[in-house]
Design a protein around this motif. Structure first.
Motif, short mmCIF file in Angstrom:
data_model
loop_
_atom_site.label_atom_id
_atom_site.label_comp_id
_atom_site.label_asym_id
_atom_site.label_seq_id
_atom_site.Cartn_x
_atom_site.Cartn_y
_atom_site.Cartn_z
N PRO A 1 -42.59 57.81 -6.84
CA PRO A 1 -41.19 58.12 -6.54
C PRO A 1 -41.03 58.86 -5.20
N VAL A 2 -40.02 58.47 -4.46
CA VAL A 2 -39.66 59.09 -3.19
C VAL A 2 -38.20 59.52 -3.30
N THR A 3 -37.92 60.77 -2.93
CA THR A 3 -36.53 61.24 -2.92
C THR A 3 -36.06 61.29 -1.47
N ASP A 4 -35.04 60.50 -1.17
CA ASP A 4 -34.49 60.41 0.18
C ASP A 4 -33.61 61.63 0.46
N PHE A 5 -33.18 61.77 1.69
CA PHE A 5 -32.37 62.92 2.09
C PHE A 5 -31.03 62.99 1.36
N ASP A 6 -30.52 61.86 0.92
CA ASP A 6 -29.23 61.85 0.21
C ASP A 6 -29.39 62.08 -1.29
N GLY A 7 -30.62 62.36 -1.75
CA GLY A 7 -30.88 62.66 -3.15
C GLY A 7 -31.29 61.47 -3.99
N GLU A 8 -31.19 60.26 -3.45
CA GLU A 8 -31.59 59.05 -4.19
C GLU A 8 -33.11 59.04 -4.35
N GLU B 1 -25.83 65.56 5.97
CA GLU B 1 -25.67 65.34 4.53
C GLU B 1 -25.25 63.91 4.25
N GLY B 2 -25.90 63.33 3.24
CA GLY B 2 -25.54 61.99 2.79
C GLY B 2 -26.26 60.87 3.52
N GLN B 3 -27.06 61.19 4.55
CA GLN B 3 -27.76 60.14 5.27
C GLN B 3 -29.13 59.87 4.66
N THR B 4 -29.59 58.63 4.85
CA THR B 4 -30.94 58.25 4.43
C THR B 4 -31.88 58.52 5.60
N ALA B 5 -33.17 58.41 5.35
CA ALA B 5 -34.16 58.58 6.42
C ALA B 5 -33.94 57.55 7.52
N ALA B 6 -33.64 56.32 7.13
CA ALA B 6 -33.43 55.26 8.13
C ALA B 6 -32.19 55.54 8.97
N GLU B 7 -31.13 56.03 8.36
CA GLU B 7 -29.91 56.33 9.10
C GLU B 7 -30.08 57.53 10.03
N ALA B 8 -30.87 58.50 9.61
CA ALA B 8 -31.04 59.72 10.39
C ALA B 8 -32.12 59.61 11.46
#
Length: 189
Positions: free
Chosen positions: A103-110, A138-145
């Motif tokens: 499991p990986v937890t992304d910056f947006d909590g997913e 806040e709310g961004q994914t690793a790819a978006e950020a």
């Protein structure tokens, strides 16, 4: 005596050629392991906080078992003394298995399995390096950020230049990496 000595020499040479190159150790998961990689719980928010506390840039390295380009990077590029030093001193590197189940937890909590997170980030090639800023909105994914993403294998010069460009925040003033690289190649040293 000569045939025995030749047989021993041949066996020793064969064994030496079968060994992996320095720095290219395979883990139980079939991925290359390097001393500059971090073992974490793969909660990217915690990893970024730890990277910042250490004054390092966070780098996500996506790889897969059997990837010839990953092998090339681990055997020919990452062991370069300048690159190894940059990765060891300036980066907080976490490895993601393109087809893994951890499991990986992304910056947006997913939270998703590695393979599903890689799909979410739309990463299609290995190796892929995703460079993160010190703060992720806040709310961004690793790819978006990400401040830069390098899909694929590159030579020593390009890889070193990218590591330095990200470390020095060349992107912050809108500096184009390709121009930065071209200038470095035109004016070495």
């Amino acid at each position: 005596m000569r045939p025995i000595r030749n047989a021993i020499l041949t066996a020793a040479m064969t064994a030496a050629l079968a060994l992996p190159a320095m720095g290219a150790v395979l883990g139980d998961d079939g991925l290359h392991k390097a001393p500059w990689m971090r073992e974490t719980f793969l909660d990217l928010r915690e990893d970024l906080a730890e990277a910042n506390a250490e004054g390092r840039r966070m780098l996500i390295l996506i790889e897969q078992r059997g990837c010839i380009y990953c092998t090339r990077m681990h055997e020919n590029v990452y062991p370069d003394p300048d690159i190894a030093r940059l990765l060891d001193e300036d980066y907080f590197v976490i490895q993601i298995n393109m087809f893994g189940d951890i499991p990986v937890t992304d910056f947006d909590g997913e939270t998703l399995a590695e393979k599903d997170m890689v799909m979410r980030w739309r990463a299609m090639f290995t190796p892929t390096m995703i460079f993160l800023p010190e703060e992720v909105p806040e709310g961004q994914t690793a790819a978006e950020a990400s401040v830069a993403t390098m899909p694929g294998a590159f030579e020593i010069g390009t890889t070193r230049a990218l590591l330095e460009w990200v470390r020095d925040e060349g992107y912050a003033d809108g500096e184009n990496f390709q121009r930065y690289l071209a200038e470095r190649l035109a004016n070495p040293g």
